[in-house]
Scaffold this active site. Structure first.
Site, PDB file in Angstrom:
ATOM      1  N   GLY A  59      -0.298   5.278   0.507  1.00 44.88           N
ATOM      2  CA  GLY A  59       0.728   6.333   0.557  1.00 44.88           C
ATOM      3  C   GLY A  59       1.198   6.588   1.975  1.00 44.88           C
ATOM      4  O   GLY A  59       2.395   6.715   2.233  1.00 44.88           O
ATOM      5  N   ARG A  79      -3.064  17.183  -0.383  1.00 42.45           N
ATOM      6  CA  ARG A  79      -3.830  18.406  -0.706  1.00 42.45           C
ATOM      7  C   ARG A  79      -4.442  19.062   0.517  1.00 42.45           C
ATOM      8  O   ARG A  79      -5.055  20.112   0.416  1.00 42.45           O
ATOM      9  CB  ARG A  79      -4.930  18.052  -1.703  1.00 42.45           C
ATOM     10  CG  ARG A  79      -5.857  16.984  -1.167  1.00 42.45           C
ATOM     11  CD  ARG A  79      -6.881  16.582  -2.173  1.00 42.45           C
ATOM     12  NE  ARG A  79      -7.451  15.298  -1.783  1.00 42.45           N
ATOM     13  CZ  ARG A  79      -8.462  14.736  -2.378  1.00 42.45           C
ATOM     14  NH1 ARG A  79      -9.014  15.311  -3.398  1.00 42.45           N
ATOM     15  NH2 ARG A  79      -8.922  13.578  -1.963  1.00 42.45           N
ATOM     16  N   TYR A 200     -10.778   4.801 -14.683  1.00 48.13           N
ATOM     17  CA  TYR A 200      -9.743   4.424 -13.711  1.00 48.13           C
ATOM     18  C   TYR A 200      -8.839   3.342 -14.308  1.00 48.13           C
ATOM     19  O   TYR A 200      -7.614   3.437 -14.284  1.00 48.13           O
ATOM     20  CB  TYR A 200     -10.412   3.924 -12.427  1.00 48.13           C
ATOM     21  CG  TYR A 200      -9.437   3.432 -11.375  1.00 48.13           C
ATOM     22  CD1 TYR A 200      -8.661   4.322 -10.643  1.00 48.13           C
ATOM     23  CD2 TYR A 200      -9.299   2.067 -11.107  1.00 48.13           C
ATOM     24  CE1 TYR A 200      -7.769   3.869  -9.678  1.00 48.13           C
ATOM     25  CE2 TYR A 200      -8.412   1.603 -10.138  1.00 48.13           C
ATOM     26  CZ  TYR A 200      -7.651   2.514  -9.427  1.00 48.13           C
ATOM     27  OH  TYR A 200      -6.769   2.071  -8.479  1.00 48.13           O
TER      28      TYR A 200
HETATM   29  N1  LIG Z   1      -6.916   0.469  -2.486  1.00 47.79           N
HETATM   30  C1  LIG Z   1      -6.846  -0.358  -3.497  1.00 47.79           C
HETATM   31  O1  LIG Z   1      -7.534  -1.386  -3.545  1.00 47.79           O
HETATM   32  C2  LIG Z   1      -5.883  -0.079  -4.619  1.00 47.79           C
HETATM   33  C3  LIG Z   1      -5.616  -1.114  -5.521  1.00 47.79           C
HETATM   34  C4  LIG Z   1      -4.749  -0.883  -6.565  1.00 47.79           C
HETATM   35  C5  LIG Z   1      -4.143   0.340  -6.712  1.00 47.79           C
HETATM   36  N2  LIG Z   1      -4.420   1.327  -5.828  1.00 47.79           N
HETATM   37  C6  LIG Z   1      -3.774   2.623  -6.053  1.00 47.79           C
HETATM   38  O2  LIG Z   1      -3.048   2.993  -4.899  1.00 47.79           O
HETATM   39  C7  LIG Z   1      -2.969   4.414  -4.831  1.00 47.79           C
HETATM   40  C8  LIG Z   1      -3.337   4.867  -3.435  1.00 47.79           C
HETATM   41  O3  LIG Z   1      -4.680   4.502  -3.203  1.00 47.79           O
HETATM   42  P1  LIG Z   1      -5.258   4.220  -1.746  1.00 47.79           P
HETATM   43  O4  LIG Z   1      -5.968   2.945  -1.838  1.00 47.79           O
HETATM   44  O5  LIG Z   1      -4.224   4.422  -0.742  1.00 47.79           O
HETATM   45  O6  LIG Z   1      -6.351   5.380  -1.710  1.00 47.79           O
HETATM   46  P2  LIG Z   1      -6.726   6.429  -0.566  1.00 47.79           P
HETATM   47  O7  LIG Z   1      -6.667   5.792   0.760  1.00 47.79           O
HETATM   48  O8  LIG Z   1      -7.990   7.034  -1.026  1.00 47.79           O
HETATM   49  O9  LIG Z   1      -5.541   7.499  -0.669  1.00 47.79           O
HETATM   50  C9  LIG Z   1      -5.399   8.306  -1.814  1.00 47.79           C
HETATM   51  C10 LIG Z   1      -4.386   9.378  -1.534  1.00 47.79           C
HETATM   52  O10 LIG Z   1      -4.304  10.235  -2.691  1.00 47.79           O
HETATM   53  C11 LIG Z   1      -4.513  11.578  -2.279  1.00 47.79           C
HETATM   54  N3  LIG Z   1      -5.181  12.375  -3.304  1.00 47.79           N
HETATM   55  C12 LIG Z   1      -6.363  12.130  -3.874  1.00 47.79           C
HETATM   56  N4  LIG Z   1      -6.680  13.126  -4.709  1.00 47.79           N
HETATM   57  C13 LIG Z   1      -5.669  14.017  -4.654  1.00 47.79           C
HETATM   58  C14 LIG Z   1      -5.437  15.260  -5.275  1.00 47.79           C
HETATM   59  N5  LIG Z   1      -6.309  15.811  -6.112  1.00 47.79           N
HETATM   60  N6  LIG Z   1      -4.303  15.928  -4.979  1.00 47.79           N
HETATM   61  C15 LIG Z   1      -3.403  15.416  -4.102  1.00 47.79           C
HETATM   62  N7  LIG Z   1      -3.576  14.239  -3.479  1.00 47.79           N
HETATM   63  C16 LIG Z   1      -4.702  13.551  -3.747  1.00 47.79           C
HETATM   64  C17 LIG Z   1      -5.419  11.457  -1.067  1.00 47.79           C
HETATM   65  O11 LIG Z   1      -5.428  12.667  -0.342  1.00 47.79           O
HETATM   66  P3  LIG Z   1      -6.590  12.953   0.771  1.00 47.79           P
HETATM   67  O12 LIG Z   1      -6.137  12.241   2.006  1.00 47.79           O
HETATM   68  O13 LIG Z   1      -6.554  14.443   0.896  1.00 47.79           O
HETATM   69  O14 LIG Z   1      -7.862  12.415   0.221  1.00 47.79           O
HETATM   70  C18 LIG Z   1      -4.786  10.275  -0.360  1.00 47.79           C
HETATM   71  O15 LIG Z   1      -3.639  10.666   0.340  1.00 47.79           O
HETATM   72  C19 LIG Z   1      -3.877   4.949  -5.924  1.00 47.79           C
HETATM   73  O16 LIG Z   1      -3.096   5.337  -7.016  1.00 47.79           O
HETATM   74  C20 LIG Z   1      -4.729   3.760  -6.283  1.00 47.79           C
HETATM   75  O17 LIG Z   1      -5.164   3.807  -7.601  1.00 47.79           O
HETATM   76  C21 LIG Z   1      -5.264   1.149  -4.773  1.00 47.79           C
END
Ligand SMILES: NC(=O)c1ccc[n+]([C@@H]2O[C@H](COP(=O)([O-])OP(=O)(O)OC[C@H]3O[C@@H](n4cnc5c(N)ncnc54)[C@H](OP(=O)(O)O)[C@@H]3O)[C@@H](O)[C@H]2O)c1
Length: 316
Positions: A59, A79, A200
């Site tokens: 993001g 958040r 998930y």
């Molecule tokens: N990384 C991977 O391998 C991967 C692969 C496939 C798909 N994805 C998808 O990509 C998306 C982003 O994941 P990412 O890898 O970038 O994960 P990340 O680094 O953990 O980031 C997740 C983001 O979501 C926010 N978030 C989590 N819980 C929340 C809540 N209750 N309310 C508001 N915001 C919230 C987090 O906020 P905080 O900063 O406050 O925690 C953070 O900004 C997800 O949908 C994930 O399923 C990721």
């Protein structure tokens, strides 16, 4: 009889080769020749993009890419106010010409339609033309070890939040004169049942289905894209390393290249290949991907627990 079987095999072979050749042709066109639409021309000059999960990982990378490369005004939704401000500063520094705004909202503390509608109402004076639903959480544990609260939070964030924002912004976008866009972040995890991370995986399958169905319904006004990466090196997968892992910075270029052309995409050739090969494998046996997938090693689990406890300390 033998001759007839031979003919059937011949035509099935031709059909499969034709399909693979077509898929390869699309791959070459997309990766080597496609430039992507000019977002200002297509979605409106000086319009805004709203990105959820803008404080970390994919993001945050998408927010920076939207600001720096695409010159879009950005609204960062997250958040945690401190993290929001730090991310906003980074984004602003990457392109001082664009406007930014932060919006504090926690998906696990708001479940009803009205609290989501308030986001759109609070931002009614901004011409938002695009939204990326990126916020998501997972908990890589077998179901019997998951607490109810974890299960609930995964659903609230990945499914409830994403679908309510999709509905609210689809309605808002339907009233705009120009086209608009909704990008929902799914995952490879949505392609097949995922033992060890079942909830998930199920939420990601939901996102694929919702995005494609709504995208088709609203194709005259909306570009909808389901972004389905495999592993991306972020906190969500404990900064996993390996040849199959891409950087969060790889996500923006491929999303903006394919938006308006495709209904789903992935950020690397390997991720695309996996997405191509999994559905036919599932026809043979839906458990084959789970037999091939490497379970986390003891060291990886240990590293995961260390990062998890460090992050819990930081948040408390
Ligand atoms: N990384 C991977 O391998 C991967 C692969 C496939 C798909 N994805 C998808 O990509 C998306 C982003 O994941 P990412 O890898 O970038 O994960 P990340 O680094 O953990 O980031 C997740 C983001 O979501 C926010 N978030 C989590 N819980 C929340 C809540 N209750 N309310 C508001 N915001 C919230 C987090 O906020 P905080 O900063 O406050 O925690 C953070 O900004 C997800 O949908 C994930 O399923 C990721």
């Amino acid at each position: 009889m033998f001759c007839c079987l031979n003919q059937v095999a011949y035509f099935v072979g031709l059909f499969v080769i034709g399909l693979v050749a077509m898929k390869f042709g699309f791959y070459v066109q997309r990766n080597f020749f496609r430039k992507g639409y000019d977002v200002h021309e297509r979605y409106g000059k000086d319009s805004w993009i709203l990105i959820t999960g803008a404080t970390a990982g994919i993001g945050l990378a998408l927010t920076k890419y939207s600001a720096k490369v695409k010159g879009l005004n950005v609204i960062l939704l997250g958040r945690n106010q401190e993290k929001l401000e730090a991310s906003e500063k980074e984004v602003k520094a990457s392109n001082p010409k664009i406007k930014t705004k932060t919006y504090k909202f926690d998906f696990t503390k708001n479940s009803g339609y009205k609290s989501y509608l308030k986001i759109s109402e609070d931002l009614k004076d901004l011409d938002i033309s695009m939204i990326i639903n990126c916020a998501g959480i997972e908990d890589m544990r077998p179901i019997l070890t998951l607490e109810e609260e974890v299960m609930e939070n995964i659903t609230l964030t990945n499914v409830n939040g994403l679908s309510l924002l999709t509905l609210i912004f689809a309605k808002r976008f339907a009233k705009r004169d120009q086209r608009s866009a909704i990008i929902n972040v799914s995952s490879h995890a949505g392609y097949a049942p995922l033992p060890g991370n079942a909830q998930y995986g199920a939420t990601k399958a939901f996102i694929r289905s919702l995005t494609k169905a709504v995208g088709y319904e609203l194709r005259d006004k909306l570009d909808m894209l389901c972004f389905s990466p495999g592993y991306v090196c972020t906190g969500l997968c404990y900064y996993r390393k390996g040849f199959e892992v891409v950087s969060p910075d790889d996500c923006g270029p491929c999303i903006f290249r394919d938006l308006g052309y495709d209904t789903e995409n992935q950020p690397s050739t390997l991720h695309e290949f996996i997405a191509f090969i999994v559905p036919p494998i599932l026809l043979v046996n839906e458990n084959i991907p789970n037999l091939i997938l490497e379970p986390l090693t003891k060291d990886e689990f240990k590293r995961m627990e260390e990062i998890r406890s460090k992050e819990n300390k930081k948040d408390s």
